[in-house]
Design a protein around this motif. Structure first.
Motif, PDB file in Angstrom:
ATOM      1  N   PRO A 524      58.168  37.845  32.578  1.00  0.00           N
ATOM      2  CA  PRO A 524      58.289  37.854  34.036  1.00  0.00           C
ATOM      3  C   PRO A 524      56.944  38.154  34.684  1.00  0.00           C
ATOM      4  CG  PRO A 524      59.165  39.878  33.103  1.00  0.00           C
ATOM      5  CD  PRO A 524      58.851  38.986  31.949  1.00  0.00           C
ATOM      6  N   PRO A 525      56.640  37.583  35.834  1.00  0.00           N
ATOM      7  CA  PRO A 525      55.362  37.860  36.516  1.00  0.00           C
ATOM      8  C   PRO A 525      55.405  39.253  37.158  1.00  0.00           C
ATOM      9  CG  PRO A 525      56.699  36.360  37.809  1.00  0.00           C
ATOM     10  CD  PRO A 525      57.448  36.580  36.542  1.00  0.00           C
ATOM     11  N   PRO A 526      54.228  39.871  37.377  1.00  0.00           N
ATOM     12  CA  PRO A 526      52.910  39.389  36.959  1.00  0.00           C
ATOM     13  C   PRO A 526      52.587  39.867  35.548  1.00  0.00           C
ATOM     14  CG  PRO A 526      52.649  41.320  38.329  1.00  0.00           C
ATOM     15  CD  PRO A 526      54.129  41.078  38.242  1.00  0.00           C
ATOM     16  N   CYS A 527      51.903  39.020  34.786  1.00  0.00           N
ATOM     17  CA  CYS A 527      51.469  39.412  33.450  1.00  0.00           C
ATOM     18  C   CYS A 527      50.235  40.315  33.498  1.00  0.00           C
ATOM     19  CB  CYS A 527      51.180  38.180  32.605  1.00  0.00           C
ATOM     20  SG  CYS A 527      52.631  37.142  32.302  1.00  0.00           S
ATOM     21  N   ILE A 528      49.328  40.020  34.442  1.00  0.00           N
ATOM     22  CA  ILE A 528      48.121  40.827  34.626  1.00  0.00           C
ATOM     23  C   ILE A 528      47.975  41.124  36.110  1.00  0.00           C
ATOM     24  CG2 ILE A 528      45.613  40.945  34.341  1.00  0.00           C
ATOM     25  CD1 ILE A 528      45.812  38.990  32.069  1.00  0.00           C
ATOM     26  N   SER A 529      47.786  42.397  36.447  1.00  0.00           N
ATOM     27  CA  SER A 529      47.563  42.812  37.828  1.00  0.00           C
ATOM     28  C   SER A 529      46.209  43.483  37.924  1.00  0.00           C
ATOM     29  CB  SER A 529      48.668  43.773  38.291  1.00  0.00           C
ATOM     30  OG  SER A 529      49.936  43.146  38.242  1.00  0.00           O
ATOM     31  N   VAL A 530      45.372  42.978  38.810  1.00  0.00           N
ATOM     32  CA  VAL A 530      44.029  43.513  39.039  1.00  0.00           C
ATOM     33  C   VAL A 530      44.008  44.105  40.437  1.00  0.00           C
ATOM     34  CG1 VAL A 530      41.577  43.002  39.138  1.00  0.00           C
ATOM     35  CG2 VAL A 530      43.017  41.826  37.474  1.00  0.00           C
ATOM     36  N   MET A 531      43.730  45.412  40.546  1.00  0.00           N
ATOM     37  CA  MET A 531      43.837  46.110  41.829  1.00  0.00           C
ATOM     38  C   MET A 531      42.541  46.851  42.131  1.00  0.00           C
ATOM     39  SD  MET A 531      47.732  47.492  41.417  1.00  0.00           S
ATOM     40  CE  MET A 531      47.559  47.612  39.645  1.00  0.00           C
ATOM     41  N   ASN A 532      41.847  46.373  43.158  1.00  0.00           N
ATOM     42  CA  ASN A 532      40.641  47.023  43.693  1.00  0.00           C
ATOM     43  C   ASN A 532      39.646  47.344  42.583  1.00  0.00           C
ATOM     44  OD1 ASN A 532      39.020  47.997  45.752  1.00  0.00           O
ATOM     45  ND2 ASN A 532      39.841  50.077  45.594  1.00  0.00           N
ATOM     46  N   VAL A 533      39.329  46.338  41.763  1.00  0.00           N
ATOM     47  CA  VAL A 533      38.480  46.520  40.588  1.00  0.00           C
ATOM     48  C   VAL A 533      37.028  46.235  40.938  1.00  0.00           C
ATOM     49  CG1 VAL A 533      37.902  45.549  38.339  1.00  0.00           C
ATOM     50  CG2 VAL A 533      40.261  46.141  38.860  1.00  0.00           C
ATOM     51  N   GLY A 536      30.270  46.990  36.755  1.00  0.00           N
ATOM     52  CA  GLY A 536      28.833  46.823  36.586  1.00  0.00           C
ATOM     53  C   GLY A 536      28.399  47.529  35.313  1.00  0.00           C
ATOM     54  N   TYR A 537      27.501  46.926  34.563  1.00  0.00           N
ATOM     55  CA  TYR A 537      27.016  47.563  33.343  1.00  0.00           C
ATOM     56  C   TYR A 537      26.167  48.781  33.687  1.00  0.00           C
ATOM     57  CZ  TYR A 537      28.602  43.471  30.746  1.00  0.00           C
ATOM     58  OH  TYR A 537      29.373  42.491  30.190  1.00  0.00           O
ATOM     59  N   GLU A 538      26.202  49.779  32.843  1.00  0.00           N
ATOM     60  CA  GLU A 538      25.488  51.018  33.097  1.00  0.00           C
ATOM     61  C   GLU A 538      23.989  50.763  33.134  1.00  0.00           C
ATOM     62  OE1 GLU A 538      25.120  55.536  31.211  1.00  0.00           O
ATOM     63  OE2 GLU A 538      26.416  54.011  30.281  1.00  0.00           O
ATOM     64  N   GLY A 539      23.388  51.188  34.205  1.00  0.00           N
ATOM     65  CA  GLY A 539      21.961  51.003  34.375  1.00  0.00           C
ATOM     66  C   GLY A 539      21.581  49.677  35.003  1.00  0.00           C
ATOM     67  N   TYR A 540      22.584  48.805  35.289  1.00  0.00           N
ATOM     68  CA  TYR A 540      22.298  47.492  35.873  1.00  0.00           C
ATOM     69  C   TYR A 540      23.060  47.361  37.188  1.00  0.00           C
ATOM     70  CZ  TYR A 540      20.352  46.333  31.315  1.00  0.00           C
ATOM     71  OH  TYR A 540      19.599  46.329  30.171  1.00  0.00           O
ATOM     72  N   GLN A 541      22.897  46.232  37.837  1.00  0.00           N
ATOM     73  CA  GLN A 541      23.510  46.014  39.132  1.00  0.00           C
ATOM     74  C   GLN A 541      25.024  45.831  38.991  1.00  0.00           C
ATOM     75  OE1 GLN A 541      21.659  42.437  40.503  1.00  0.00           O
ATOM     76  NE2 GLN A 541      22.973  41.108  39.339  1.00  0.00           N
ATOM     77  N   THR A 542      25.717  46.076  40.082  1.00  0.00           N
ATOM     78  CA  THR A 542      27.159  45.837  40.131  1.00  0.00           C
ATOM     79  C   THR A 542      27.414  44.341  40.217  1.00  0.00           C
ATOM     80  OG1 THR A 542      27.493  47.950  41.259  1.00  0.00           O
ATOM     81  CG2 THR A 542      29.264  46.323  41.411  1.00  0.00           C
ATOM     82  N   LEU A 543      28.213  43.835  39.279  1.00  0.00           N
ATOM     83  CA  LEU A 543      28.465  42.391  39.253  1.00  0.00           C
ATOM     84  C   LEU A 543      29.384  41.984  40.393  1.00  0.00           C
ATOM     85  CD1 LEU A 543      28.839  41.640  35.434  1.00  0.00           C
ATOM     86  CD2 LEU A 543      26.972  41.009  36.946  1.00  0.00           C
ATOM     87  N   TYR A 544      30.483  42.704  40.595  1.00  0.00           N
ATOM     88  CA  TYR A 544      31.410  42.387  41.676  1.00  0.00           C
ATOM     89  C   TYR A 544      32.253  43.627  41.957  1.00  0.00           C
ATOM     90  CZ  TYR A 544      32.887  40.378  37.182  1.00  0.00           C
ATOM     91  OH  TYR A 544      33.061  40.115  35.843  1.00  0.00           O
ATOM     92  N   PRO A 580      36.923  48.519  33.782  1.00  0.00           N
ATOM     93  CA  PRO A 580      36.287  48.488  35.109  1.00  0.00           C
ATOM     94  C   PRO A 580      35.699  49.842  35.474  1.00  0.00           C
ATOM     95  CG  PRO A 580      38.679  48.521  35.314  1.00  0.00           C
ATOM     96  CD  PRO A 580      38.392  48.373  33.851  1.00  0.00           C
ATOM     97  N   THR A 581      34.655  49.817  36.298  1.00  0.00           N
ATOM     98  CA  THR A 581      34.055  51.071  36.763  1.00  0.00           C
ATOM     99  C   THR A 581      34.886  51.697  37.881  1.00  0.00           C
ATOM    100  OG1 THR A 581      32.667  49.739  38.242  1.00  0.00           O
ATOM    101  CG2 THR A 581      31.729  50.370  36.108  1.00  0.00           C
ATOM    102  N   GLU A 582      35.615  50.857  38.618  1.00  0.00           N
ATOM    103  CA  GLU A 582      36.517  51.352  39.658  1.00  0.00           C
ATOM    104  C   GLU A 582      37.788  50.516  39.622  1.00  0.00           C
ATOM    105  OE1 GLU A 582      34.772  51.374  43.491  1.00  0.00           O
ATOM    106  OE2 GLU A 582      33.040  52.600  42.917  1.00  0.00           O
ATOM    107  N   GLY A 583      38.894  51.091  40.082  1.00  0.00           N
ATOM    108  CA  GLY A 583      40.166  50.388  40.098  1.00  0.00           C
ATOM    109  C   GLY A 583      40.814  50.365  38.723  1.00  0.00           C
TER     110      GLY A 583
END
Length: 846
Positions: A524-533, A536-544, A580-583
């Motif tokens: 049944p849906p949803p199989c994957i839920s992404v919430m406020n994610v 960014g790799y440590e020491g590098y820029q935030t990708l999204y 994820p770093t957040e979310g």
């Protein structure tokens, strides 16, 4: 009783036999005379050598070699004296090194190691002299005195052959060098391309090509790949200025044909400049842009010659004066080399900072882009591209399509990307059944024309079959009987033979590979839920950041965006390899995911076979089950038991697909799955994904696969963390098809950042031909004077950003400067900001 012919034949045979016996007798007499002469000479030699005594022979043998290896007779005597003084055997309490150091003190200027080597040489001489003395005493001839015809038997025939080959090679080199010097002298001291090691594109040598036919027409091509015949009696026809797509199944010889053309195994015209993009750029300390610019060896040669003339005050070098150097530098546009190289690298995805990085810091895929940029920078007469889209993202691929559309010379492309072939090629070469077949138009046109030809051939074949059956029936019925009917049957037999020689062969396709992904039980849906994610790799820029979405078994999503934006990282987040770093990301407890990575092939054990690789997934997997999964992806029979290292790239990808199928996932995560696959296998993959009753998240640049499989397109936008304030990347939904997305990219390119100089000139001419209408805000601005001052829409945003806002509202300031690409704007931002106001006012005051 025999006939007259048989008797004559027997007499001739007897005469031949007698003649042979006479020849044999004469030859035996000659051999006997020669042996008798040898026996007499040997007896004389034995009598002469028998008077020598054993001691005299040994003394002669030793004294004739006293100067061997640079040792004089005096030094040998000193060594013998040292040996007598110190003894041959080592004394107790002393080492060999000390003993030989003491012996070396008797010999002037010789070390202990040299004395040891000479001692061994002297022992060998004494032993050889004793052996020769024994032979002389027994009446034997010494080996050194035995002379045979040709070389001495003491030497191996291999060494004799090597010496002969070396002498022949030196003689050939000397002859070629003499011919080269004579040719250079006759040419006024000028060197040609073979002498310099590069293709000459300027000067008198290049002007000689003006009247040459640049078309290629070569018949009777035979091409082999190992023991397999790839092309049989083929014909290569390339019209100058045409862009060809070379298509065919995997393993038919497409890449081998390109390699044979570039290496000139197939005889090509010498005046043609050919570049084959096959190997990645060498990893070294040079920057990417320097590597591209230094590909032009002629430019470096001319600049070095100019520097030598100025430093050494020379008038002529290699038959070239300073004026010709400047003319040739201007002819190859040497001043704009770095600008052109930066433009091409920028189009292929290198930002200004990456263009200055050493090539050794780039991965193999990026070094392939550098090699592609070097080939485009040189603009050869014949450009050979082998799978150029493998390491390109959608942005770079779209730019390359635009670039090749304006290419004025011949291009031969091998690619699995159907959309790329449709956009770039104007003719198609089909390599099938060891023959080269030519079709006009793009790849889609080729498919239509070939289908029509096949339908016509099938119709002709059916008619021939019906006619052949009718003739056979008539011959069978009236082949025996009345004389008149027999004659008609014989006439029908001749017609049948002619019909069979003119039989039409239908151009059938090889059997398609059928791929099948078994489906998992529904969830049944949803199989994957992404919430406020955010990530960014440590020491590098935030990708999204700020990602909110859901995926289920009905999702069909394509992830597109530039390289480095984080598309592969996005799939890793979905799978759970990284956090994820957040979310947070929620997954169904029974969810099974399977991810195909573009680097997945590098993790395989190349020494194992396919069956063993499949059984590693489950130790209890039966052999029949492993073979069944492999057979679904075309790895059956002997191919399944071969080591993975001998498989082609496409076959390794099929093995990875078999591994995904065994997992029976609910959602497939595919990262560039079309690399190394041919067009037919990509079609089969698309059909398999359409039949798959699960979700698909696809990272790809293949237009055909995306258009057949996905329902949504998500764009990953690269952030800019160096701006103030920093801007992280985003993932957004694109409302439109993949064609609309590529059209959007082309519109961005046509704004000026990645176009060729020719495209810029065409846009400039079109603006001069069709002046822009007066803006609506014109009443408050002075009238626009006639002349050559035109509006440049590509610079409206930049000019308005640095100009006076009130002046910008009154009148649109024109730009009098040449267009500057985005990757060079950062270097000129300060100076442009200071000059914009002054330039705009001056333009209106003229």
């Amino acid at each position: 009783m025999s006939t007259r012919k048989e008797r004559e034949k027997a007499e001739q045979a007897e005469a031949k036999r007698l003649e042979k016996e006479q020849k044999k007798a004469a030859l035996a007499a000659k051999r006997a005379a020669r042996d008798a002469a040898k026996g007499e000479s040997k007896a004389d030699d034995d009598a002469a050598t028998s008077v020598r005594s054993d001691d005299t022979a040994a003394e002669v043998r030793v004294t004739t070699a006293v100067t061997h290896d640079g040792w004089s007779e005096e030094e040998d005597l000193q060594l013998i004296e040292g040996l007598r003084a110190r003894g041959v055997n080592r004394e107790e309490g002393t080492s060999d090194a000390d003993r030989w150091e003491a012996i070396a003190a008797y010999v002037d200027g010789r070390t202990a190691m040299e004395c040891v080597k000479q001692y061994r040489v002297m022992l060998a001489r004494v032993k050889r002299a004793r052996e020769n003395g024994v032979r002389v005493a027994n009446g034997e001839t010494l080996p050194d005195d035995v002379v045979k015809r040709g070389k001495s038997k003491q030497r191996k025939m291999l060494s004799v052959k090597q010496e002969q080959e070396e002498a022949a090679r030196k003689k050939k080199e000397a002859r070629e060098e003499a011919m080269r010097e004579a040719r250079i002298a006759a040419n006024g001291g000028r060197l040609n391309g073979e002498d310099l090691g590069f293709h000459i594109r300027s000067g008198p040598d290049a002007n000689r090509r003006a009247n040459c036919n640049m078309d290629i027409h070569i018949a009777g091509i035979q091409l082999y790949g190992g023991r397999d015949e790839l092309i049989q009696d083929g014909m290569l026809k390339l019209v100058f200025g045409t862009k060809y797509g070379l298509v065919g199944r995997n393993g038919c010889g497409k890449s081998t044909l390109l390699r044979a053309i570039s290496e000139r195994t197939i005889k090509m015209p010498e005046f043609l400049h050919i570049i084959h993009v096959e190997q990645e750029a060498q990893p070294d300390e040079r920057s990417a842009i320097q590597t591209v610019v230094e590909t032009d060896q002629e430019r470096l040669y001319l600049l070095e010659m100019e520097q030598r003339m100025l430093d050494e005050e020379l008038d002529v070098i290699d038959g070239v004066d300073l004026n010709e150097v400047y003319e040739r530098l201007d002819e190859i546009d040497a001043d704009s080399a770095y600008a052109r190289a930066g433009q091409i690298l920028g189009g292929l995805g290198f930002d200004p900072e990456e263009q200055l990085k050493p090539t050794k810091d780039f991965s193999g895929g990026w070094r392939m882009r550098i090699a592609l940029a070097s080939a485009l920078f040189m603009t050869p007469d014949l450009l050979l591209l082998d799978e150029p889209t493998n390491h390109l993202d959608v942005h770079a691929l779209t730019w390359l399509e635009e670039f090749l559309r304006k290419w004025e010379k011949t291009v031969l492309i091998v690619s699995h990307d159907r959309g790329f072939l449709n956009d770039c090629t104007t003719a198609t070469i089909f390599l099938h059944h060891k023959k080269l077949r030519y079709y006009g138009g793009s790849y889609d046109t080729f498919l239509k024309v070939r289908a029509e030809h096949r339908a016509n051939e099938e119709a002709v074949q059916r008619n021939q079959g019906m006619r052949e059956a009718s003739l056979k029936q008539f011959i069978q019925r009236f082949g025996q009987g009345h004389k008149k009917m027999v004659r008609q049957a014989q006439c029908r037999m001749k017609m049948l033979e002619k019909l069979q020689t003119e039989r039409v062969d239908v151009d059938y396709d090889d059997p398609y590979l059928r791929i099948n992904f078994p489906s998992a039980p529904p969830l049944p849906p949803p199989c994957i839920s992404v919430m406020n994610v955010s990530f960014g790799y440590e020491g590098y820029q935030t990708l999204y950041e700020g990602l909110d979405f859901g995926l289920d078994m009905d999702s069909r999503v394509a992830i597109v965006g530039p390289n480095g934006a984080g598309k592969s990282t996005f799939l890793k987040l979905l799978e759970g390899d990284i956090l994820p770093t957040e979310g947070w990301i929620n997954r169904h407890t029974k969810l099974r995911l399977a991810r195909f990575s573009q680097h997945h092939l590098e993790t395989m054990d190349l020494e194992q076979d396919c069956v063993t690789h499949m059984k590693k997934l489950d130790a209890e997997m039966p052999l029949e089950t492993a073979r069944a999964y492999l057979g679904r992806f075309g790895l059956s029979g002997e191919l399944a038991t071969k080591p993975i290292r001998v498989l082609s790239g496409g076959q390794k990808s099929r093995l990875a697909f078999a591994e995904l199928a065994w997992k029976q996932p609910h959602i497939l995560l595919l990262d560039e799955p079309t690399n190394h696959l041919d067009l037919e296998t990509i079609e089969s993959l698309a059909m398999a994904l359409n039949n798959f009753e699960g979700g698909v998240v696809l990272v790809s640049h293949d237009e055909r696969l995306i258009s057949l499989v996905v329902d949504e397109i998500w764009i990953v936008t690269k952030g800019d963390m160096k701006s103030n304030p920093p801007k992280p990347g985003t993932v957004s939904v694109f409302n439109g098809s993949f064609d609309d997305y590529k059209a959007k990219l082309r519109d961005e390119f046509s704004g000026g950042n990645l176009l060729t100089e020719k495209r810029k000139a065409a846009r400039k001419n079109s603006k001069n031909a069709e002046p822009e209408p007066e803006p609506e805000a014109a009443p408050v601005s002075p009238p626009k004077p006639p002349g050559k001052i035109m509006m440049d829409n590509a610079f409206m945003k930049e000019v308005s950003a640095v100009s006076n806002p009130q002046a910008a509202a009154d009148r649109p300031p024109p730009s009098k400067s040449k267009f500057v690409p985005p990757h060079l704007r950062a270097l000129q931002a300060a100076s442009e900001a200071d000059r914009d106001d002054e330039n705009a006012d001056d333009a209106w005051n003229e």
